[in-house]
Scaffold this motif. Structure first.
Motif, PDB file in Angstrom:
ATOM      1  N   HIS A   5      -9.129  10.640  -2.984  1.00  0.00           N
ATOM      2  CA  HIS A   5     -10.079   9.327  -1.957  1.00  0.00           C
ATOM      3  C   HIS A   5      -9.757   8.025  -1.774  1.00  0.00           C
ATOM      4  N   VAL A   6      -8.769   7.343  -2.749  1.00  0.00           N
ATOM      5  CA  VAL A   6      -8.543   5.891  -3.134  1.00  0.00           C
ATOM      6  C   VAL A   6      -7.080   5.746  -1.941  1.00  0.00           C
ATOM      7  N   ASN A  61       2.678   6.499  -9.812  1.00  0.00           N
ATOM      8  CA  ASN A  61       1.937   7.292 -11.223  1.00  0.00           C
ATOM      9  C   ASN A  61       0.892   6.261 -10.842  1.00  0.00           C
ATOM     10  N   TRP A  62       0.523   4.826 -10.681  1.00  0.00           N
ATOM     11  CA  TRP A  62      -0.764   4.424 -10.883  1.00  0.00           C
ATOM     12  C   TRP A  62      -2.079   4.908  -9.713  1.00  0.00           C
ATOM     13  N   LEU A  63      -1.926   5.285  -8.859  1.00  0.00           N
ATOM     14  CA  LEU A  63      -2.902   6.013  -7.530  1.00  0.00           C
ATOM     15  C   LEU A  63      -3.093   7.334  -7.576  1.00  0.00           C
ATOM     16  N   PHE A 113      -6.410   3.811   1.025  1.00  0.00           N
ATOM     17  CA  PHE A 113      -5.070   3.014   1.138  1.00  0.00           C
ATOM     18  C   PHE A 113      -4.449   3.518   2.674  1.00  0.00           C
ATOM     19  N   GLU A 114      -4.409   5.439   2.889  1.00  0.00           N
ATOM     20  CA  GLU A 114      -3.758   5.153   4.251  1.00  0.00           C
ATOM     21  C   GLU A 114      -5.170   4.345   5.291  1.00  0.00           C
ATOM     22  N   LEU A 115      -5.677   4.488   5.426  1.00  0.00           N
ATOM     23  CA  LEU A 115      -6.503   3.339   6.985  1.00  0.00           C
ATOM     24  C   LEU A 115      -6.390   2.708   6.595  1.00  0.00           C
ATOM     25  N   TRP A 116      -5.919   1.792   5.671  1.00  0.00           N
ATOM     26  CA  TRP A 116      -5.852   0.635   5.493  1.00  0.00           C
ATOM     27  C   TRP A 116      -4.346   0.066   5.928  1.00  0.00           C
ATOM     28  N   MET A 160       0.486  -1.174   0.177  1.00  0.00           N
ATOM     29  CA  MET A 160      -0.101   0.045   0.307  1.00  0.00           C
ATOM     30  C   MET A 160       0.806   1.402   0.202  1.00  0.00           C
ATOM     31  N   ARG A 161       1.629   0.813   0.623  1.00  0.00           N
ATOM     32  CA  ARG A 161       3.193   2.451   0.731  1.00  0.00           C
ATOM     33  C   ARG A 161       3.739   2.145  -0.306  1.00  0.00           C
TER      34      ARG A 161
END
Length: 203
Positions: A145-146, A136-138, A150-153, A129-130
């Motif tokens: 907000h996606v 660049n994909w994310l 990821f930050e929450l997970w 996730m990091r």
């Protein structure tokens, strides 16, 4: 809620496109939406009056495809579910929690090893996730907000990693699983003999 929300967003939309969108979100992994149940869920929502089947068409030898739209009743239900999940904290069923409740059934060495293995798997998820957050994909293909999700997970996984390692150490130390004063109860039978007649929460 996921299916209602997607139909609301994409309508009019075929079930195939709803399924494809959910799979692109990996919703089967984090929202418990199974690909094989999507068409059944769409039909059930239509039966309940939350969706309206606009048309059914068949092209060549392909299976018939039904196009759906959200009804006013469906709009209200989506808004109710959406705000309910935003404003309320809910417990989710976790198979590991069920297994952990039977900790005494596991040999201490195996239980500690399993917790350390769980920590390793969770750490690998955090690393992925990091890496995604830095990719660049994310940044270029997903809504902002996606990344926040990821930050929450990641934060949750990191907290569980620390917990797994801490509990593994306690198990290895030989600490009693029983409350003070009941350490000598032998196995579950000894513990059960000391339980009150009506456990807390029994009806």
């Amino acid at each position: 809620m996921m299916i209602l929300g997607l139909v609301k967003w994409m309508q009019p939309v075929h079930g195939y496109d709803v399924r494809r969108e959910l799979l692109s979100w990996n919703a089967d992994k984090w929202a418990n939406v199974q690909p094989g149940s999507i068409y059944h869920a769409l039909r059930k929502l239509a039966e309940e009056g939350l969706l309206h089947a606009v048309a059914t068409e068949q092209v060549g030898g392909r299976p018939a495809r039904t196009t759906y739209e959200v009804t006013p009743k469906g709009e209200d239900e989506f808004d109710r579910l959406l705000r309910g999940h935003w404003w309320n904290v809910e417990d989710t069923a976790d198979p590991f929690a069920a297994a952990f409740s039977f900790l005494p059934a596991m040999p201490r060495e195996e239980a500690a090893a399993a917790l350390r293995n769980r920590a390793i798997q969770l750490r690998a998820r955090v690393d992925w996730m990091r890496a995604s957050l830095d990719s660049n994909w994310l940044r270029e293909t997903k809504p902002v907000h996606v990344g926040w999700m990821f930050e929450l997970w990641s934060a949750r996984a990191e907290a569980e990693v620390a917990w797994c390692e801490r509990i593994a150490e306690r198990i290895e130390s030989g600490v009693s699983y029983l409350p003070a004063g009941l350490e000598r109860a032998e196995g579950w039978s000894g513990w059960q003999e000391r339980l009150p007649d009506r456990p807390f929460g029994a009806e």
